[in-house]
Motif scaffolding. Structure first.
Motif, PDB file in Angstrom:
ATOM      1  N   LEU A 229      29.731  40.352  37.604  1.00 46.07           N
ATOM      2  CA  LEU A 229      29.642  38.835  37.692  1.00 46.07           C
ATOM      3  C   LEU A 229      30.680  38.069  36.515  1.00 46.07           C
ATOM      4  O   LEU A 229      31.541  36.978  36.906  1.00 46.07           O
ATOM      5  CB  LEU A 229      28.402  38.367  37.699  1.00 46.07           C
ATOM      6  CG  LEU A 229      27.788  36.750  37.883  1.00 46.07           C
ATOM      7  CD1 LEU A 229      28.311  36.474  39.110  1.00 46.07           C
ATOM      8  CD2 LEU A 229      26.537  36.512  37.672  1.00 46.07           C
ATOM      9  N   ALA A 230      30.353  38.472  35.397  1.00 49.01           N
ATOM     10  CA  ALA A 230      31.076  37.781  34.309  1.00 49.01           C
ATOM     11  C   ALA A 230      32.520  37.929  34.479  1.00 49.01           C
ATOM     12  O   ALA A 230      33.231  36.767  34.280  1.00 49.01           O
ATOM     13  CB  ALA A 230      30.441  38.000  32.748  1.00 49.01           C
ATOM     14  N   THR A 231      32.936  39.135  34.460  1.00 53.77           N
ATOM     15  CA  THR A 231      34.415  39.448  34.387  1.00 53.77           C
ATOM     16  C   THR A 231      35.043  38.638  35.698  1.00 53.77           C
ATOM     17  O   THR A 231      36.336  38.029  35.473  1.00 53.77           O
ATOM     18  CB  THR A 231      34.758  40.890  34.389  1.00 53.77           C
ATOM     19  OG1 THR A 231      34.012  41.544  35.603  1.00 53.77           O
ATOM     20  CG2 THR A 231      34.249  41.532  33.011  1.00 53.77           C
ATOM     21  N   THR A 232      34.527  38.766  36.744  1.00 53.09           N
ATOM     22  CA  THR A 232      35.033  38.164  38.047  1.00 53.09           C
ATOM     23  C   THR A 232      35.147  36.666  37.848  1.00 53.09           C
ATOM     24  O   THR A 232      36.190  36.156  38.091  1.00 53.09           O
ATOM     25  CB  THR A 232      34.398  38.663  39.259  1.00 53.09           C
ATOM     26  OG1 THR A 232      34.518  40.259  39.674  1.00 53.09           O
ATOM     27  CG2 THR A 232      35.144  38.107  40.579  1.00 53.09           C
ATOM     28  N   THR A 233      33.987  36.181  37.623  1.00 53.16           N
ATOM     29  CA  THR A 233      34.025  34.782  37.402  1.00 53.16           C
ATOM     30  C   THR A 233      35.201  34.411  36.236  1.00 53.16           C
ATOM     31  O   THR A 233      35.857  33.123  36.413  1.00 53.16           O
ATOM     32  CB  THR A 233      32.678  34.332  36.862  1.00 53.16           C
ATOM     33  OG1 THR A 233      31.683  34.580  37.884  1.00 53.16           O
ATOM     34  CG2 THR A 233      32.574  32.675  36.753  1.00 53.16           C
ATOM     35  N   ASN A 234      35.193  34.863  34.966  1.00 53.88           N
ATOM     36  CA  ASN A 234      36.017  34.753  34.003  1.00 53.88           C
ATOM     37  C   ASN A 234      37.454  34.596  34.464  1.00 53.88           C
ATOM     38  O   ASN A 234      38.353  33.905  34.256  1.00 53.88           O
ATOM     39  CB  ASN A 234      35.549  35.616  32.949  1.00 53.88           C
ATOM     40  CG  ASN A 234      36.190  34.857  31.584  1.00 53.88           C
ATOM     41  OD1 ASN A 234      36.688  33.792  31.374  1.00 53.88           O
ATOM     42  ND2 ASN A 234      35.792  35.628  30.215  1.00 53.88           N
ATOM     43  N   THR A 235      37.845  35.942  35.037  1.00 49.33           N
ATOM     44  CA  THR A 235      39.028  35.975  35.578  1.00 49.33           C
ATOM     45  C   THR A 235      39.426  34.886  36.805  1.00 49.33           C
ATOM     46  O   THR A 235      40.745  34.216  36.583  1.00 49.33           O
ATOM     47  CB  THR A 235      39.401  37.420  36.200  1.00 49.33           C
ATOM     48  OG1 THR A 235      38.904  38.579  35.476  1.00 49.33           O
ATOM     49  CG2 THR A 235      40.860  37.644  36.710  1.00 49.33           C
ATOM     50  N   THR A 236      38.590  34.634  37.446  1.00 50.21           N
ATOM     51  CA  THR A 236      39.028  33.397  38.575  1.00 50.21           C
ATOM     52  C   THR A 236      39.112  32.199  37.751  1.00 50.21           C
ATOM     53  O   THR A 236      40.138  31.400  38.376  1.00 50.21           O
ATOM     54  CB  THR A 236      37.813  33.369  39.509  1.00 50.21           C
ATOM     55  OG1 THR A 236      37.567  34.601  40.206  1.00 50.21           O
ATOM     56  CG2 THR A 236      37.896  32.235  40.441  1.00 50.21           C
ATOM     57  N   THR A 237      38.330  31.851  36.797  1.00 47.53           N
ATOM     58  CA  THR A 237      38.649  30.611  35.952  1.00 47.53           C
ATOM     59  C   THR A 237      39.828  30.468  35.181  1.00 47.53           C
ATOM     60  O   THR A 237      40.570  29.410  35.275  1.00 47.53           O
ATOM     61  CB  THR A 237      37.366  30.507  35.040  1.00 47.53           C
ATOM     62  OG1 THR A 237      36.075  30.557  35.700  1.00 47.53           O
ATOM     63  CG2 THR A 237      37.300  29.273  34.584  1.00 47.53           C
ATOM     64  N   TRP A 238      40.155  31.602  34.683  1.00 43.21           N
ATOM     65  CA  TRP A 238      41.632  31.774  33.829  1.00 43.21           C
ATOM     66  C   TRP A 238      42.671  31.612  35.167  1.00 43.21           C
ATOM     67  O   TRP A 238      43.501  30.619  34.899  1.00 43.21           O
ATOM     68  CB  TRP A 238      41.684  33.017  33.137  1.00 43.21           C
ATOM     69  CG  TRP A 238      41.239  32.958  31.985  1.00 43.21           C
ATOM     70  CD1 TRP A 238      40.142  33.808  31.538  1.00 43.21           C
ATOM     71  CD2 TRP A 238      41.685  32.455  30.635  1.00 43.21           C
ATOM     72  NE1 TRP A 238      39.802  33.586  29.978  1.00 43.21           N
ATOM     73  CE2 TRP A 238      40.859  32.723  29.407  1.00 43.21           C
ATOM     74  CE3 TRP A 238      42.801  31.517  30.501  1.00 43.21           C
ATOM     75  CZ2 TRP A 238      41.189  32.082  28.424  1.00 43.21           C
ATOM     76  CZ3 TRP A 238      42.941  30.994  29.255  1.00 43.21           C
ATOM     77  CH2 TRP A 238      42.186  31.289  28.374  1.00 43.21           C
ATOM     78  N   ALA A 239      42.531  32.063  36.042  1.00 38.21           N
ATOM     79  CA  ALA A 239      43.502  31.851  37.139  1.00 38.21           C
ATOM     80  C   ALA A 239      43.634  30.443  37.610  1.00 38.21           C
ATOM     81  O   ALA A 239      44.927  30.092  37.896  1.00 38.21           O
ATOM     82  CB  ALA A 239      43.247  32.798  38.513  1.00 38.21           C
ATOM     83  N   ILE A 240      42.584  29.750  37.831  1.00 36.06           N
ATOM     84  CA  ILE A 240      42.733  28.515  38.198  1.00 36.06           C
ATOM     85  C   ILE A 240      43.315  27.633  36.956  1.00 36.06           C
ATOM     86  O   ILE A 240      44.166  26.625  37.076  1.00 36.06           O
ATOM     87  CB  ILE A 240      41.407  27.915  38.452  1.00 36.06           C
ATOM     88  CG1 ILE A 240      40.963  28.464  39.906  1.00 36.06           C
ATOM     89  CG2 ILE A 240      41.237  26.294  38.512  1.00 36.06           C
ATOM     90  CD1 ILE A 240      39.539  28.256  40.044  1.00 36.06           C
ATOM     91  N   SER A 241      42.988  28.161  35.547  1.00 40.04           N
ATOM     92  CA  SER A 241      43.661  27.445  34.369  1.00 40.04           C
ATOM     93  C   SER A 241      45.078  27.680  34.585  1.00 40.04           C
ATOM     94  O   SER A 241      45.914  26.716  33.857  1.00 40.04           O
ATOM     95  CB  SER A 241      42.956  27.982  33.222  1.00 40.04           C
ATOM     96  OG  SER A 241      41.807  27.728  33.233  1.00 40.04           O
ATOM     97  N   PHE A 242      45.517  28.643  34.778  1.00 42.57           N
ATOM     98  CA  PHE A 242      46.932  29.036  35.014  1.00 42.57           C
ATOM     99  C   PHE A 242      47.680  28.097  35.896  1.00 42.57           C
ATOM    100  O   PHE A 242      48.970  27.562  35.401  1.00 42.57           O
ATOM    101  CB  PHE A 242      47.259  30.566  35.105  1.00 42.57           C
ATOM    102  CG  PHE A 242      46.590  31.475  34.249  1.00 42.57           C
ATOM    103  CD1 PHE A 242      46.329  31.305  32.837  1.00 42.57           C
ATOM    104  CD2 PHE A 242      45.992  32.707  34.533  1.00 42.57           C
ATOM    105  CE1 PHE A 242      46.028  32.104  32.013  1.00 42.57           C
ATOM    106  CE2 PHE A 242      45.642  33.691  33.631  1.00 42.57           C
ATOM    107  CZ  PHE A 242      45.634  33.531  32.344  1.00 42.57           C
ATOM    108  N   VAL A 243      47.073  27.969  36.914  1.00 40.63           N
ATOM    109  CA  VAL A 243      47.870  27.174  38.015  1.00 40.63           C
ATOM    110  C   VAL A 243      47.992  25.670  37.544  1.00 40.63           C
ATOM    111  O   VAL A 243      48.976  25.068  37.648  1.00 40.63           O
ATOM    112  CB  VAL A 243      46.868  27.167  39.366  1.00 40.63           C
ATOM    113  CG1 VAL A 243      47.363  25.912  40.356  1.00 40.63           C
ATOM    114  CG2 VAL A 243      47.382  28.516  40.036  1.00 40.63           C
ATOM    115  N   LEU A 244      46.970  25.065  36.780  1.00 41.46           N
ATOM    116  CA  LEU A 244      46.997  24.003  36.276  1.00 41.46           C
ATOM    117  C   LEU A 244      48.101  23.837  35.088  1.00 41.46           C
ATOM    118  O   LEU A 244      48.694  22.706  34.976  1.00 41.46           O
ATOM    119  CB  LEU A 244      45.711  23.545  35.574  1.00 41.46           C
ATOM    120  CG  LEU A 244      44.551  23.393  36.432  1.00 41.46           C
ATOM    121  CD1 LEU A 244      42.924  23.200  36.013  1.00 41.46           C
ATOM    122  CD2 LEU A 244      44.907  21.854  37.475  1.00 41.46           C
TER     123      LEU A 244
END
Length: 166
Positions: free
Chosen positions: A10-25
């Motif tokens: 849960l933590a790693t998938t959530t964290n990776t997804t959040t970083w992915a969105i940060s990168f797009v921004l």
């Protein structure tokens, strides 16, 4: 053991997804390319499934790059690129290529048991998120890309504006 597996995934998938969105921004032109591919291949707001995965090479390359850049557990050998390579996971024909050096789930005895599940979750969440929404920075500015941590890389809190597509 089940709780360890649940929270580890849960933590790693959530964290990776959040970083992915940060990168797009930080790189809104990447979002434009993702939207162009989704519009061309999916063409509607229907739910994207795992059956669509092979038809979305740019999106898969973006997920790979997000995993490469995130490096959630920075205890491995330090590494860096020597030049800018934003589309390193695509070949000259725009097809997804396997890069053996990308091992976000480790290898050998310590390889993540949930790799298949995590890859599926990342694809389904990120593809459906970008198929339905356009994201832009909020008035508070861009998210921090600071990754200074000893044991685990987590994103800083940030805000963004979501706009429904279609």
């Amino acid at each position: 053991m089940c709780i360890d597996l649940w929270f580890g995934g849960l933590a790693t998938t959530t964290n990776t997804t959040t970083w992915a969105i940060s990168f797009v921004l930080q790189n809104l032109e990447v979002q434009d390319k993702i939207h162009q591919e989704l519009d061309r291949i999916i063409g509607s707001d229907r739910l994207i499934t795992t059956a669509d995965k092979n038809d979305l090479p740019y999106l898969n390359a973006y997920i790979n790059e997000s995993q490469r850049f995130t490096n959630l557990v920075p205890l491995n050998v330090p590494h860096a690129t020597t030049r800018d390579t934003p589309e390193r996971f695509l070949d000259e024909n725009g097809k997804l290529k396997k890069v053996e050096e990308l091992i976000p789930f480790s290898i050998g005895k310590r390889q993540c048991l949930g790799e298949g599940l995590a890859r599926m979750e990342l694809f389904l969440f990120i593809s459906n998120f970008f198929n339905r929404y356009q994201i832009s920075p909020s008035k508070n500015g861009l998210p921090s890309m600071d990754k200074s941590s000893i044991s685990r890389i987590e994103t800083r809190l940030f805000s963004a504006v979501l706009k429904r597509r279609r």
